[in-house]
Design an enzyme around this catalytic site. Structure first.
Site, PDB file in Angstrom:
ATOM      1  N   TYR A   1     -20.223 -41.632 -21.916  1.00  0.00           N
ATOM      2  CA  TYR A   1     -19.824 -42.709 -21.071  1.00  0.00           C
ATOM      3  C   TYR A   1     -20.941 -42.377 -20.044  1.00  0.00           C
ATOM      4  O   TYR A   1     -21.297 -41.235 -19.556  1.00  0.00           O
ATOM      5  CB  TYR A   1     -18.355 -41.942 -20.136  1.00  0.00           C
ATOM      6  CG  TYR A   1     -18.156 -42.676 -18.944  1.00  0.00           C
ATOM      7  CD1 TYR A   1     -18.139 -42.093 -17.624  1.00  0.00           C
ATOM      8  CD2 TYR A   1     -17.865 -44.072 -18.922  1.00  0.00           C
ATOM      9  CE1 TYR A   1     -17.677 -42.723 -16.465  1.00  0.00           C
ATOM     10  CE2 TYR A   1     -17.315 -44.951 -17.762  1.00  0.00           C
ATOM     11  CZ  TYR A   1     -17.283 -44.165 -16.607  1.00  0.00           C
ATOM     12  OH  TYR A   1     -17.060 -44.639 -15.473  1.00  0.00           O
TER      13      TYR A   1
ATOM     14  N   LYS B   1     -23.160 -35.924  -9.169  1.00  0.00           N
ATOM     15  CA  LYS B   1     -22.141 -34.786  -9.240  1.00  0.00           C
ATOM     16  C   LYS B   1     -22.637 -33.550  -8.411  1.00  0.00           C
ATOM     17  O   LYS B   1     -22.860 -33.769  -7.247  1.00  0.00           O
ATOM     18  CB  LYS B   1     -21.658 -34.284 -10.669  1.00  0.00           C
ATOM     19  CG  LYS B   1     -20.917 -35.412 -11.303  1.00  0.00           C
ATOM     20  CD  LYS B   1     -20.417 -34.995 -12.660  1.00  0.00           C
ATOM     21  CE  LYS B   1     -19.677 -36.206 -13.395  1.00  0.00           C
ATOM     22  NZ  LYS B   1     -18.356 -36.473 -13.224  1.00  0.00           N
TER      23      LYS B   1
ATOM     24  N   ASP C   1     -29.004 -38.972 -19.501  1.00  0.00           N
ATOM     25  CA  ASP C   1     -27.914 -39.025 -18.664  1.00  0.00           C
ATOM     26  C   ASP C   1     -27.484 -37.760 -18.118  1.00  0.00           C
ATOM     27  O   ASP C   1     -26.750 -37.334 -18.816  1.00  0.00           O
ATOM     28  CB  ASP C   1     -26.746 -39.986 -18.772  1.00  0.00           C
ATOM     29  CG  ASP C   1     -25.636 -40.002 -18.043  1.00  0.00           C
ATOM     30  OD1 ASP C   1     -25.089 -40.901 -18.041  1.00  0.00           O
ATOM     31  OD2 ASP C   1     -25.628 -39.245 -16.905  1.00  0.00           O
TER      32      ASP C   1
HETATM   33  P1  KE4 Z   1     -19.864 -41.663 -11.141  1.00  0.00           P
HETATM   34  O1  KE4 Z   1     -20.092 -43.111 -11.001  1.00  0.00           O
HETATM   35  O2  KE4 Z   1     -18.348 -41.405 -11.693  1.00  0.00           O
HETATM   36  O3  KE4 Z   1     -20.377 -40.994 -10.003  1.00  0.00           O
HETATM   37  O4  KE4 Z   1     -20.608 -41.190 -12.387  1.00  0.00           O
HETATM   38  C1  KE4 Z   1     -20.426 -41.806 -13.828  1.00  0.00           C
HETATM   39  C2  KE4 Z   1     -21.007 -40.953 -14.848  1.00  0.00           C
HETATM   40  C3  KE4 Z   1     -22.042 -41.079 -15.386  1.00  0.00           C
HETATM   41  N1  KE4 Z   1     -22.544 -40.202 -16.280  1.00  0.00           N
HETATM   42  C4  KE4 Z   1     -21.881 -39.310 -16.852  1.00  0.00           C
HETATM   43  C5  KE4 Z   1     -22.451 -38.387 -17.904  1.00  0.00           C
HETATM   44  C6  KE4 Z   1     -20.533 -39.064 -16.401  1.00  0.00           C
HETATM   45  O5  KE4 Z   1     -19.820 -37.983 -16.892  1.00  0.00           O
HETATM   46  C7  KE4 Z   1     -20.099 -39.994 -15.360  1.00  0.00           C
HETATM   47  C8  KE4 Z   1     -18.796 -39.782 -14.459  1.00  0.00           C
HETATM   48  N2  KE4 Z   1     -17.917 -38.792 -15.142  1.00  0.00           N
HETATM   49  C9  KE4 Z   1     -16.573 -38.903 -14.950  1.00  0.00           C
HETATM   50  C10 KE4 Z   1     -15.696 -37.810 -15.679  1.00  0.00           C
HETATM   51  N3  KE4 Z   1     -15.959 -37.823 -16.910  1.00  0.00           N
HETATM   52  C11 KE4 Z   1     -16.102 -39.160 -13.526  1.00  0.00           C
HETATM   53  C12 KE4 Z   1     -14.725 -38.883 -13.525  1.00  0.00           C
HETATM   54  C13 KE4 Z   1     -14.143 -40.312 -12.931  1.00  0.00           C
HETATM   55  O6  KE4 Z   1     -14.477 -41.066 -13.609  1.00  0.00           O
HETATM   56  O7  KE4 Z   1     -13.145 -40.162 -12.101  1.00  0.00           O
END
Ligand code: KE4
Length: 428
Positions: free
Chosen positions: A145, A268, A240
């Protein structure tokens, strides 16, 4: 017995004004059932819900709170910063400071651009890779993701190397057709696709350790082969590291596995709990980014002074001697404890860890990609999740998410977690 009345009332109210009652879907507990707990405050390794229940927290805001919640150094820095104003929409020395810290830790990056989320980071990095190569197609991997940009909400088409199909309503088919989705850890599929399509592929984007189907490690040779094949075909390799950055090691998965990607996305931890994403890479690629180059990307709050302050304070704390040795020791203590609890309870689990991110699967199959992650008994996971919550331990509310350790978790917290896990496993 824990009481959740106020959380229940808040969820009902939230659901009347916010879609699904939450501002991000996974928080709604749909994968595990029941109502989400509404959090009121957090300190160190603990979070406290609106009913006053306390939990040892392994979600840590999905990764960012690696120092633990409300770390005094971060709080002090933010209190000072907020007195100086919250946003200027103009460059500040703070952005240089965080950029230099990041580039020092991720030498594959000559330059870095701050944005406001991981989604913005990956979306922008892909646009830059397309602008740099003049090619349209991208490769991603099943189960990875990378945020919710249209071209990334795509699942594998019928045949492995045919183009993607939308994985969400609202994503135009034409966007999905430029995205090829391959099985993680499958070198053959990668080789075949690059042989067939290499010339039209702008980039490969990958989570070097897949945290979005739990915690799935790259098999020996997979990342090395990916690096070799993409270099040969002139394809931009994007790591990523939104989740793995500062987690798998201080220098991320790229330092841990010794791979030098062309571009890296971060998020993060880099914001220390405030909204920061970042993308960076080789100077010839980053020279494409506006206003230096023609690829447009912008953001009102990019490089926000409060967010930069929290990120700088967090990374400076992490750079102190022995921090990662300490974090690893806590993660190993938990890993050993949970494995032992499962054995004593007679429950088949598989536990995977990369640095201070980890996942317990309810399966006796080796987990090395999305299909094998899906062999986990998610009903069993859900019961385990609820039993742990009742015992004051907050796990990610989905089997297909990673858990995280912080420097604030004490040995006592970990002992309590292991004891709760044994009781929970016996019960399910
Ligand atoms: P954000 O747009 O949520 O800051 O980041 C997206 C993203 C991009 N790449 C990786 C590897 C990620 O894990 C994420 C977001 N992770 C999720 C948890 N699996 C965020 C939690 C959520 O979606 O509320």
């Amino acid at each position: 017995m824990a009481n959740f009345d106020i959380s229940r009332k808040l969820f009902k109210k939230a659901s009347s004004v916010i879609p699904g009652g939450v501002n991000s879907p996974v928080r709604a507990f749909r994968a595990v059932g029941g109502n989400p707990i509404f959090i009121e405050r957090a300190k160190g390794s603990k979070i406290y819900d609106a009913d006053g229940n306390a939990y040892i927290d392994y979600v840590l805001s999905w990764g960012p709170m690696i120092l633990g919640h409300s770390h005094p150094v971060v709080v002090k820095a933010l209190k000072k910063a907020v007195e100086r104003g919250t946003s200027y929409g103009a460059p500040t020395a703070l952005e240089i400071e965080l950029a230099e810290l990041v580039i020092g830790l991720y030498p594959s990056m000559d330059k870095v651009r701050m944005v406001n989320s991981g989604t913005e980071a990956t979306m922008s990095a892909i646009r830059v890779a397309r602008g740099y190569t003049g090619r349209d197609k991208i490769i991603k991997f099943e189960g990875c993701y990378h945020g919710h940009a249209d071209g990334l909400l795509v699942k594998a088409g019928s045949g492995a190397t045919t183009f993607g199909v939308p994985d969400s309503p609202g994503v135009p088919k034409s966007y999905a057709q430029n995205t090829i989705t391959l099985p993680f850890n499958n070198i053959e599929a990668l080789k075949k696709t690059i042989e067939k399509e290499g010339k039209s592929i702008a980039c490969v984007i990958i989570e070097p350790v897949v945290g979005n189907i739990g915690c799935v490690l790259p098999r020996p040779g997979f990342l090395e082969t990916l690096r070799k094949l993409t270099k040969k075909a002139g394809i931009v390799l994007i790591f990523d590291e939104v989740m793995t950055g500062f987690r798998v090691s201080f220098g991320g998965a790229q330092a841990y596995y010794g791979i030098r990607p062309d571009m890296t996305c971060l998020g993060k931890v880099i914001g220390g709990g405030l909204p920061v994403g970042a993308y960076g890479g080789k100077k010839e690629i980053m020279a494409m980014v506006s206003p230096e180059g023609p690829v447009y990307q912008a953001g009102t709050l990019s490089g926000n002074p409060l967010a930069m302050t929290a990120g700088i304070a967090t990374i400076r704390e992490l750079s102190k001697r022995g921090i990662y040795k300490n974090l690893d020791a806590k993660s190993v203590l938990l890993e050993k404890g949970l494995a032992d609890a499962a054995k004593r309870a007679g429950v088949s689990t598989r536990f995977y860890r990369a640095g201070s991110m980890f996942c317990t699967y309810f399966t006796d199959t080796e987990v090395y990609d999305y299909p094998t992650a899906k062999t986990s008994d998610t009903k069993k996971f859900s019961r385990f999740f609820s039993e742990m919550l009742l015992r004051g331990v907050n796990l990610a509310p989905s089997q297909f998410e990673a858990g995280f350790m912080s420097l604030a978790h004490s040995d006592r917290d970990i002992e309590k977690t292991v004891k709760a896990a044994y009781e929970a496993l016996k019960k399910i």
